[in-house]
Design an enzyme around this catalytic site. Sequence first.
Site, PDB file in Angstrom:
ATOM      1  N   GLU A 115      -1.539  -6.797   7.365  1.00  0.00           N
ATOM      2  CA  GLU A 115      -0.204  -6.588   7.939  1.00  0.00           C
ATOM      3  C   GLU A 115      -0.036  -7.514   9.142  1.00  0.00           C
ATOM      4  OE1 GLU A 115       2.814  -6.273   7.995  1.00  0.00           O
ATOM      5  OE2 GLU A 115       3.053  -4.152   7.448  1.00  0.00           O
ATOM      6  N   ARG A 158      -6.093   0.770   3.861  1.00  0.00           N
ATOM      7  CA  ARG A 158      -4.949   1.329   3.119  1.00  0.00           C
ATOM      8  C   ARG A 158      -4.605   0.467   1.904  1.00  0.00           C
ATOM      9  NH1 ARG A 158      -3.193  -0.556   8.165  1.00  0.00           N
ATOM     10  NH2 ARG A 158      -1.216  -1.721   8.322  1.00  0.00           N
ATOM     11  N   SER A 170       0.682   5.404   4.601  1.00  0.00           N
ATOM     12  CA  SER A 170      -0.526   5.655   5.406  1.00  0.00           C
ATOM     13  C   SER A 170      -0.270   6.859   6.324  1.00  0.00           C
ATOM     14  CB  SER A 170      -0.874   4.425   6.251  1.00  0.00           C
ATOM     15  OG  SER A 170       0.009   4.349   7.354  1.00  0.00           O
ATOM     16  N   LEU A 171      -1.344   7.314   6.962  1.00  0.00           N
ATOM     17  CA  LEU A 171      -1.194   8.450   7.889  1.00  0.00           C
ATOM     18  C   LEU A 171      -0.308   8.079   9.081  1.00  0.00           C
ATOM     19  CD1 LEU A 171      -4.825   9.857   7.706  1.00  0.00           C
ATOM     20  CD2 LEU A 171      -2.737  11.049   7.006  1.00  0.00           C
ATOM     21  N   HIS A 208       0.824  -1.209   0.000  1.00  0.00           N
ATOM     22  CA  HIS A 208       0.000   0.000   0.000  1.00  0.00           C
ATOM     23  C   HIS A 208       0.863   1.266   0.000  1.00  0.00           C
ATOM     24  CE1 HIS A 208       0.973   0.910   4.203  1.00  0.00           C
ATOM     25  NE2 HIS A 208       0.912  -0.400   4.396  1.00  0.00           N
ATOM     26  N   GLY A 209       0.264   2.358  -0.461  1.00  0.00           N
ATOM     27  CA  GLY A 209       0.943   3.648  -0.381  1.00  0.00           C
ATOM     28  C   GLY A 209       1.109   4.087   1.076  1.00  0.00           C
ATOM     29  N   MET A 246       0.330  -8.661  12.834  1.00  0.00           N
ATOM     30  CA  MET A 246      -0.216  -8.036  14.032  1.00  0.00           C
ATOM     31  C   MET A 246       0.982  -7.615  14.895  1.00  0.00           C
ATOM     32  SD  MET A 246      -1.702  -7.727  17.068  1.00  0.00           S
ATOM     33  CE  MET A 246      -1.922  -9.151  18.101  1.00  0.00           C
ATOM     34  N   TYR A 247       1.112  -6.310  15.120  1.00  0.00           N
ATOM     35  CA  TYR A 247       2.327  -5.796  15.770  1.00  0.00           C
ATOM     36  C   TYR A 247       2.229  -5.782  17.295  1.00  0.00           C
ATOM     37  CZ  TYR A 247       6.349  -4.404  12.978  1.00  0.00           C
ATOM     38  OH  TYR A 247       7.524  -4.409  12.264  1.00  0.00           O
ATOM     39  N   LYS A 250       8.078   4.596  16.218  1.00  0.00           N
ATOM     40  CA  LYS A 250       9.186   3.655  15.957  1.00  0.00           C
ATOM     41  C   LYS A 250      10.500   4.173  16.542  1.00  0.00           C
ATOM     42  CE  LYS A 250       6.908   1.452  12.102  1.00  0.00           C
ATOM     43  NZ  LYS A 250       6.742   1.139  10.710  1.00  0.00           N
ATOM     44  N   HIS A 253       0.625  -5.586   2.365  1.00  0.00           N
ATOM     45  CA  HIS A 253       1.408  -4.850   3.367  1.00  0.00           C
ATOM     46  C   HIS A 253       2.876  -5.289   3.379  1.00  0.00           C
ATOM     47  CE1 HIS A 253      -2.381  -3.353   5.070  1.00  0.00           C
ATOM     48  NE2 HIS A 253      -2.829  -4.470   4.548  1.00  0.00           N
ATOM     49  N   GLY A 254       3.681  -4.470   4.032  1.00  0.00           N
ATOM     50  CA  GLY A 254       5.119  -4.744   4.088  1.00  0.00           C
ATOM     51  C   GLY A 254       5.419  -6.175   4.486  1.00  0.00           C
ATOM     52  N   ASN A 255       4.814  -6.630   5.589  1.00  0.00           N
ATOM     53  CA  ASN A 255       5.209  -7.941   6.096  1.00  0.00           C
ATOM     54  C   ASN A 255       4.412  -9.101   5.502  1.00  0.00           C
ATOM     55  OD1 ASN A 255       7.438  -7.313   8.041  1.00  0.00           O
ATOM     56  ND2 ASN A 255       5.856  -5.885   8.732  1.00  0.00           N
TER      57      ASN A 255
HETATM   58  O1  LIG Z   1       2.792  -1.918  10.444  1.00  0.00           O
HETATM   59  C1  LIG Z   1       3.639  -1.049  10.238  1.00  0.00           C
HETATM   60  O2  LIG Z   1       4.005  -0.251  11.108  1.00  0.00           O
HETATM   61  C2  LIG Z   1       4.281  -0.937   8.894  1.00  0.00           C
HETATM   62  O3  LIG Z   1       3.316  -1.068   7.912  1.00  0.00           O
HETATM   63  C3  LIG Z   1       5.340  -1.969   8.685  1.00  0.00           C
HETATM   64  O4  LIG Z   1       6.234  -1.723   9.650  1.00  0.00           O
HETATM   65  P1  LIG Z   1       7.720  -2.303   9.674  1.00  0.00           P
HETATM   66  O5  LIG Z   1       8.470  -1.697   8.558  1.00  0.00           O
HETATM   67  O6  LIG Z   1       8.195  -1.895  11.012  1.00  0.00           O
HETATM   68  O7  LIG Z   1       7.612  -3.803   9.581  1.00  0.00           O
END
Ligand SMILES: O=C(O)[C@H](O)COP(=O)(O)O
Length: 337
Positions: A196, A142, A96-97, A93-94, A198-199, A207, A266-268
């Site tokens: 994505e 997103r 995000s906010l 995705h582009g 789940m963080y 970050k 998503h990235g991951n």
């Molecule tokens: O979920 C997030 O914060 C980002 O989309 C991906 O984050 P990362 O680059 O820390 O994996």
Amino acid sequence: MAAEVYRHAVGTFQSHSYLNNVNNHQQKLRNNLVRFLVNKDSAIYSSRSNRSLIRSSASQTSVADPVSLSPSRSLTNDTNKKSNEAALILIRHGESLWNEKNLFTGCVDVPLSKKGIDEAIEAGKRISSIPVDVIFTSALIRAQMTAMLAMTQHRRKKVPIIIHNESEQARQWSQVFSEDTKKQSIPVIASWQLNERMYGELQGLNKQETADRYGQEQVHEWRRSYDTPPPNGESLEMCAERAVAYFRDQIEPQLLSGKNVMIAAHGNSLRSIIMYLDKLTSQEVISLELSTGIPMLYIFKEGRFIRRGSPIGPKEAGVYAYTKRLALYRQKLDEMF
Ligand SMILES: O=C(O)[C@H](O)COP(=O)(O)O
């Protein structure tokens, strides 16, 4: 087996309400998706009650669509020989906010920023001459915004339509009763399995501040290692268990039937899918970074995924030198639009 992998991924997080919801819906989602996407004869737009009326198969679509490259229209001299080649486009995705604010986002459902909107439109320009027959996105806005904005740029001008299978009523109320209209549409399948990772307890944290507090090394391990989960979150390995299982169960059959697929995720979730496509090791995936809004092209041929990198622009000759099929598709677009 995929279901076992899936249960394992979900079962690990029974205490989290998000994944509990997911667990409640998992069987329904899987049943619906299997019903609609099993093979090339899937009646993607149909409901159980009127399947015969609005059935749409890959071969039917290709006969009526002058721009379509159906599996049976091989570009070799042997016109009867089937080609199972298909394009696979992956787009993170582009911005995000929360990307803009440098916050861990994970499964929090945050929309695109202005820059993310521009990135999605730019991504759409890059893939505007590559065929897309079906779109898969995550359940998060997103990724869905990115897919929809990208498709506004596509030269074929088909309309992406989100498929609603979440209940019988949703299916009934979103039926399309014109074969012609369906032929000018692209089904969009939204699935939480492409979400994505789940963080966990990092969601919503800054970050940089998290790195200052826990150390760069620890945060890098949470973000990029294969098997270390962030506190109460998913490791990349856990994310891969549901995203790759979904890819294999639901997306590969589409490619095998010759459908050209776009995935906006998503990235991951995409890192885990790329790890599978490129056969990366758990060491190699650590250094795999994906930029927001950059489309990546694969060609699926004879059961193999051939990475073609990122198309650099709709007019870039190299993009279309990838395969004869893609070149022919662009030529047909040039003639028709
Ligand atoms: O979920 C997030 O914060 C980002 O989309 C991906 O984050 P990362 O680059 O820390 O994996």
